[in-house]
Design a protein around this motif. Structure first.
Motif, PDB file in Angstrom:
ATOM      1  N   GLY A 461       0.792  -1.226   0.000  1.00  0.00           N
ATOM      2  CA  GLY A 461       0.000   0.000   0.000  1.00  0.00           C
ATOM      3  C   GLY A 461       0.822   1.272   0.000  1.00  0.00           C
ATOM      4  N   GLY A 462       2.134   1.144  -0.157  1.00  0.00           N
ATOM      5  CA  GLY A 462       2.967   2.347  -0.166  1.00  0.00           C
ATOM      6  C   GLY A 462       3.034   3.030   1.182  1.00  0.00           C
ATOM      7  N   GLY A 463       2.776   2.292   2.239  1.00  0.00           N
ATOM      8  CA  GLY A 463       2.840   2.861   3.588  1.00  0.00           C
ATOM      9  C   GLY A 463       4.231   2.711   4.162  1.00  0.00           C
ATOM     10  N   VAL A 464       4.948   3.832   4.255  1.00  0.00           N
ATOM     11  CA  VAL A 464       6.282   3.777   4.854  1.00  0.00           C
ATOM     12  C   VAL A 464       6.138   3.296   6.297  1.00  0.00           C
ATOM     13  CG1 VAL A 464       8.258   5.187   5.568  1.00  0.00           C
ATOM     14  CG2 VAL A 464       7.201   5.551   3.340  1.00  0.00           C
ATOM     15  N   GLY A 465       7.056   2.453   6.739  1.00  0.00           N
ATOM     16  CA  GLY A 465       6.985   1.871   8.083  1.00  0.00           C
ATOM     17  C   GLY A 465       6.617   0.401   8.034  1.00  0.00           C
ATOM     18  N   CYS A 489      15.938  -1.605   4.508  1.00  0.00           N
ATOM     19  CA  CYS A 489      14.944  -0.554   4.764  1.00  0.00           C
ATOM     20  C   CYS A 489      15.575   0.820   4.620  1.00  0.00           C
ATOM     21  CB  CYS A 489      14.407  -0.662   6.196  1.00  0.00           C
ATOM     22  SG  CYS A 489      13.675  -2.250   6.598  1.00  0.00           S
ATOM     23  N   GLY A 490      14.784   1.784   4.168  1.00  0.00           N
ATOM     24  CA  GLY A 490      15.204   3.169   4.286  1.00  0.00           C
ATOM     25  C   GLY A 490      15.207   3.543   5.762  1.00  0.00           C
ATOM     26  N   ASP A 491      15.942   4.592   6.124  1.00  0.00           N
ATOM     27  CA  ASP A 491      15.994   4.983   7.534  1.00  0.00           C
ATOM     28  C   ASP A 491      14.633   5.484   8.015  1.00  0.00           C
ATOM     29  OD1 ASP A 491      16.648   6.980   5.650  1.00  0.00           O
ATOM     30  OD2 ASP A 491      17.421   8.308   7.210  1.00  0.00           O
ATOM     31  N   GLY A 492      13.898   6.160   7.126  1.00  0.00           N
ATOM     32  CA  GLY A 492      12.562   6.614   7.522  1.00  0.00           C
ATOM     33  C   GLY A 492      11.648   5.432   7.798  1.00  0.00           C
ATOM     34  N   ASP A 493      11.684   4.465   6.934  1.00  0.00           N
ATOM     35  CA  ASP A 493      10.889   3.243   7.077  1.00  0.00           C
ATOM     36  C   ASP A 493      11.264   2.520   8.382  1.00  0.00           C
ATOM     37  OD1 ASP A 493       9.177   1.163   6.127  1.00  0.00           O
ATOM     38  OD2 ASP A 493      10.908   0.068   5.358  1.00  0.00           O
ATOM     39  N   PHE A 494      12.552   2.371   8.592  1.00  0.00           N
ATOM     40  CA  PHE A 494      13.063   1.661   9.769  1.00  0.00           C
ATOM     41  C   PHE A 494      12.621   2.346  11.062  1.00  0.00           C
ATOM     42  CE2 PHE A 494      16.662   1.197  12.810  1.00  0.00           C
ATOM     43  CZ  PHE A 494      16.696  -0.185  12.940  1.00  0.00           C
ATOM     44  N   ASN A 517      20.713   4.238   5.033  1.00  0.00           N
ATOM     45  CA  ASN A 517      20.480   5.418   5.866  1.00  0.00           C
ATOM     46  C   ASN A 517      21.009   6.691   5.207  1.00  0.00           C
ATOM     47  OD1 ASN A 517      20.207   7.284   7.866  1.00  0.00           O
ATOM     48  ND2 ASN A 517      21.535   6.254   9.348  1.00  0.00           N
ATOM     49  N   ASN A 518      20.101   7.398   4.552  1.00  0.00           N
ATOM     50  CA  ASN A 518      20.491   8.682   3.946  1.00  0.00           C
ATOM     51  C   ASN A 518      20.090   9.854   4.836  1.00  0.00           C
ATOM     52  OD1 ASN A 518      17.750   8.650   3.542  1.00  0.00           O
ATOM     53  ND2 ASN A 518      17.876   8.207   1.347  1.00  0.00           N
ATOM     54  N   ARG A 519      19.707   9.529   6.062  1.00  0.00           N
ATOM     55  CA  ARG A 519      19.331  10.531   7.072  1.00  0.00           C
ATOM     56  C   ARG A 519      18.280  11.517   6.539  1.00  0.00           C
ATOM     57  NH1 ARG A 519      25.039  11.438   6.626  1.00  0.00           N
ATOM     58  NH2 ARG A 519      24.547   9.880   5.081  1.00  0.00           N
ATOM     59  N   SER A 520      17.358  10.951   5.815  1.00  0.00           N
ATOM     60  CA  SER A 520      16.343  11.810   5.197  1.00  0.00           C
ATOM     61  C   SER A 520      15.140  10.982   4.755  1.00  0.00           C
ATOM     62  CB  SER A 520      16.949  12.476   3.951  1.00  0.00           C
ATOM     63  OG  SER A 520      15.955  13.188   3.235  1.00  0.00           O
ATOM     64  N   PHE A 521      14.008  11.652   4.677  1.00  0.00           N
ATOM     65  CA  PHE A 521      12.869  11.093   3.945  1.00  0.00           C
ATOM     66  C   PHE A 521      13.080  11.497   2.493  1.00  0.00           C
ATOM     67  CE2 PHE A 521      11.291  11.380   8.309  1.00  0.00           C
ATOM     68  CZ  PHE A 521      10.734  10.113   8.468  1.00  0.00           C
ATOM     69  N   TYR A 522      14.136  10.937   1.929  1.00  0.00           N
ATOM     70  CA  TYR A 522      14.704  11.479   0.693  1.00  0.00           C
ATOM     71  C   TYR A 522      13.724  11.517  -0.476  1.00  0.00           C
ATOM     72  CZ  TYR A 522      17.620  12.181  -3.328  1.00  0.00           C
ATOM     73  OH  TYR A 522      18.125  12.678  -4.493  1.00  0.00           O
ATOM     74  N   ASN A 523      12.881  10.502  -0.559  1.00  0.00           N
ATOM     75  CA  ASN A 523      11.897  10.478  -1.652  1.00  0.00           C
ATOM     76  C   ASN A 523      11.185  11.830  -1.761  1.00  0.00           C
ATOM     77  OD1 ASN A 523       9.932   8.836  -3.499  1.00  0.00           O
ATOM     78  ND2 ASN A 523       8.609   9.892  -2.046  1.00  0.00           N
ATOM     79  N   ASP A 524      10.930  12.418  -0.605  1.00  0.00           N
ATOM     80  CA  ASP A 524      10.173  13.671  -0.623  1.00  0.00           C
ATOM     81  C   ASP A 524      11.062  14.891  -0.825  1.00  0.00           C
ATOM     82  OD1 ASP A 524       8.397  11.560   0.792  1.00  0.00           O
ATOM     83  OD2 ASP A 524       7.098  13.117  -0.025  1.00  0.00           O
ATOM     84  N   GLU A 525      12.351  14.718  -0.600  1.00  0.00           N
ATOM     85  CA  GLU A 525      13.259  15.785  -1.043  1.00  0.00           C
ATOM     86  C   GLU A 525      13.173  15.902  -2.560  1.00  0.00           C
ATOM     87  OE1 GLU A 525      17.244  16.494   0.307  1.00  0.00           O
ATOM     88  OE2 GLU A 525      17.018  14.959   1.874  1.00  0.00           O
ATOM     89  N   GLY A 602      20.184   9.411  -3.138  1.00  0.00           N
ATOM     90  CA  GLY A 602      20.181   9.226  -4.591  1.00  0.00           C
ATOM     91  C   GLY A 602      19.495   7.933  -4.925  1.00  0.00           C
ATOM     92  N   TYR A 603      18.821   7.931  -6.053  1.00  0.00           N
ATOM     93  CA  TYR A 603      18.104   6.729  -6.452  1.00  0.00           C
ATOM     94  C   TYR A 603      18.795   6.006  -7.594  1.00  0.00           C
ATOM     95  CZ  TYR A 603      14.257   7.567  -3.257  1.00  0.00           C
ATOM     96  OH  TYR A 603      13.485   7.714  -2.140  1.00  0.00           O
ATOM     97  N   GLY A 604      20.105   6.258  -7.753  1.00  0.00           N
ATOM     98  CA  GLY A 604      20.890   5.430  -8.641  1.00  0.00           C
ATOM     99  C   GLY A 604      20.899   5.873 -10.082  1.00  0.00           C
TER     100      GLY A 604
END
Ligand SMILES: Cc1ncc(C[n+]2csc(CCOP(=O)(O)OP(=O)(O)O)c2C)c(N)n1
Ligand SMILES: [Mg+2]
Length: 617
Positions: A461-465, A489-494, A517-525, A602-604
């Motif tokens: 469902g695209g629910g982070v966490g 996991c992303g750090d936000g998810d974790f 761990n990019n120390r960010s909710f990077y997707n939204d950056e 970065g997403y590669g």
């Protein structure tokens, strides 16, 4: 940053696929060793909730993940003191979202529902995100809740009133297959049987059964007549009609450029082989998706590119050229066709039962695709029938095995997600692994999926966490199978559900978690960057309200605080492989290990534009 061509040399060839089927991966926790209650005096069912516990036992539900609450104290007592905390065994979770996510992860591997219990309306509120994820992922979960006493005269002042809601099922009705609030033990037994049957019948999904506190706690006036629960679990055969199969087989046989979109399929090794046989028989190119579990060997010459979360450049021309497109319950067929600019010229065969779940509330059913032939069946059944209808055909494989990847440099000394994949590949070697979760930054070209348990799909469902809890559930189902469960996991998810680790540690469920761990909710950056560009505003401000800096969070310490092994923060190349090797060794020794890897955002390389792949928030 490593050279990726080097990486692919290492990952090019898949080992021969294990013949083990998902049944062999059932969890084998020694429940007698953990939380064994003092035996109670009587075996007789004396209360309403004893009946509920007995049905769960008779249904052979192995586990019930829960967070406790007085609304189901009757059931809690029955699970412990009436049936001895065995089948189902309680798995205490520190948040209801985690409890349901554990059950979701378990279903991803086994295809079967375990139970989760949540406290009245408040626990259900916490659980909603995970129920929605399981719903969108079409995974079976039996969610038990409680309310009341429904009879207001029986309520304790205040607390029973705030924790009673009329029509509590309404909270989750739009994203469950079915819900009920049975008013007697007999009705509760029937509700559980119906719920288990519905959840485990395709198309799968979560169900919710709300148990009145008064019904649970009331003395049982007389025993219910015994029943054989198996008689209430009839297998629902959805054999595809033969004339439709004959038509589909004729089209596929004559096709010169067939394409298979392999979507929601089972974890069965037999069905995996059947899909390969079908693709080879008709020479179809096969596309898979990171949204769902592995569906086709990614190193097979017929596999298109690497599975991705979003439509790929390589697929579009193939769809344009295709004379027949066979969708095996592909998620978002219409969205995939959108890249063509017009409906595809070729014939579309859609195999799905998903229409049975579509409702007016959730649009997770996606756009309406054209379908020239509709096979209302489970994909596994349809593929088996198609193979039979095709008869013996000389295999005509086409294409060459390759996974596209453009090497990308990074600042010297820093780590990227590619480095994590590369180091992990080196450490894993020939071990059989299951990716329980992958972060948004992951690119499927990093790793071949060579069997149906290599990857179990996204959160749905695209629910982070969702990542930590789902990973624990996957690891639970794989315990004792010899496979190594890895959740990245992303750090936000974790951070949203980090306390899922405690459940894994407490119940001795080996699991490796790597935090990208990019120390960010990077997707939204990336989204803010896009907005700034569109509005001609400073891109440099994109990090505000997104980055988790000052203070940085010590993720390894969060793991250690819960009894897991914590490694990191790892920020250097020369530390990464050794940390991962130690973590894998710890997991193989039965522990839970977390490796915090500080990666550059970065997403590669394939997604350098970033914004084009950013998940809609
Ligand atoms: C429950 C929930 N909250 C917020 C979002 C919006 N969202 C989508 S991706 C994302 C960032 C996730 O961060 P992380 O897991 O660290 O991954 P990253 O983007 O940094 O790679 C957010 C906040 C969401 N999808 N779900
Ligand atoms: Mg992040």
């Amino acid at each position: 940053m490593i050279g990726l061509d080097r990486f692919f040399l290492a990952s090019k060839v898949c080992p021969a696929m294990s013949t083990r089927d998902s049944a062999a991966t059932q969890a084998k926790i020694d429940i007698t060793a953990i939380e064994r209650p003092i035996p109670s005096d009587s075996d007789e069912a004396g209360f309403g909730s004893d009946v509920v516990a007995e049905v769960l036992r008779d249904l052979d539900i192995p586990y019930i993940a829960l967070n406790p609450g007085a609304s189901y104290r009757g059931l809690h007592d029955s699970l412990v003191n009436h049936i001895g905390n065995a089948r189902p065994q309680m798995l205490l979770c520190l948040h209801e979202e985690i409890a349901v996510a554990v059950a979701h992860g378990y279903a991803k591997v086994t295809g079967k529902a375990m139970a989760a219990a949540v406290h009245s309306n408040v626990g259900l509120f916490h659980a909603t995100m995970a129920i929605f994820n399981a719903w969108c992922d079409r995974m079976p979960v039996i969610v038990l809740g409680a309310t009341g006493p429904v009879d207001a005269a029986k309520r304790r002042p205040w607390i029973d009133w705030i924790h009673t809601a009329a029509d509590q099922g309404a909270v989750v009705r739009n994203y469950t297959k079915w819900d009920d609030q049975p008013a007697s033990p007999a009705a509760a037994r029937e509700a559980l049987l119906r719920g288990a049957w519905l959840a485990n019948t395709a198309p799968h999904g979560p169900v919710y059964i709300n148990l009145d506190a008064e019904m649970q706690e009331a003395t049982l006036e007389k025993p219910l007549p015994p029943i054989d629960v198996k008689r209430y679990m009839p297998a629902v055969t959805t054999a595809p009609p033969s004339h439709v199969i004959q038509q589909a087989a004729a089209w596929l046989k004559a096709a010169r450029h067939p394409v298979i979109l392999a979507g929601r399929v089972s974890r069965s090794a037999e069905a995996w082989k059947a899909r390969v046989a079908l693709a080879e028989a008709i020479g179809a190119r096969v596309c898979t998706s990171l949204k769902v579990g592995a569906a086709f060997p990614t190193d097979h010459p017929l596999h298109v590119d690497a599975p991705q979360a979003f439509t790929k450049d390589e697929l579009t021309p193939l769809l344009r050229q295709a004379d027949v497109i066979l969708s095996l319950d592909w998620i978002d067929v219409a969205g995939t066709f959108k890249a063509l600019g017009a409906p595809p010229a070729g014939r579309v065969i859609q195999v799905s039962l998903d229409q049975q779940l579509h409702n007016g509330w959730s649009m997770d059913y996606q756009g309406l695709p054209p379908a020239d032939l509709f096979i209302a069946a489970e994909p596994d059944a349809a593929v088996a029938a198609l193979l039979q209808a095709l008869g013996p055909v000389a295999a005509k494989p086409r294409g060459t095995a390759r996974l596209l990847h453009e090497p990308k440099g990074s600042e010297k000394g820093t780590l990227g997600i590619e480095d994590v994949a590369h180091a992990l590949r080196g450490v894993i070697g020939e071990r059989e692994v299951t990716f329980a979760h992958l972060p948004l930054s992951w690119q499927a070209s990093f790793w071949h999926f060579c069997d149906p348990l290599a990857y179990v799909g996204s959160d749905g469902g695209g629910g982070v966490g969702g990542g930590p809890g789902i990973s624990v559930g996957v690891a639970l189902a794989l315990k004792g199978s010899g496979r190594l469960p890895i959740g990245i996991c992303g750090d936000g998810d974790f951070l949203m559900t980090v306390t899922a680790l405690w459940t894994a540690v407490h119940y001795r469920i080996p699991l490796l978690i790597i935090v990208a761990n990019n120390r960010s909710f990077y997707n939204d950056e990336v989204h803010q960057e896009r907005m700034a560009i569109m509005r001609n505003r400073p891109v440099d401000n994109k990090w505000i309200g997104q980055k988790m800096l000052d203070p940085e969070i010590d993720l390894a310490a969060l793991a250690r605080a819960q009894g897991a092994r914590g490694f990191g923060p790892i920020a250097k190349h020369d530390e990464l492989a050794s940390a991962l090797a130690q973590a894998v060794a710890a997991v193989e020794a039965g522990e839970v290990a977390v490796v915090d890897v500080r990666i550059e955002p970065g997403y590669g390389a394939r997604n350098t534009a970033g914004a084009t792949v950013a998940r809609k928030s």
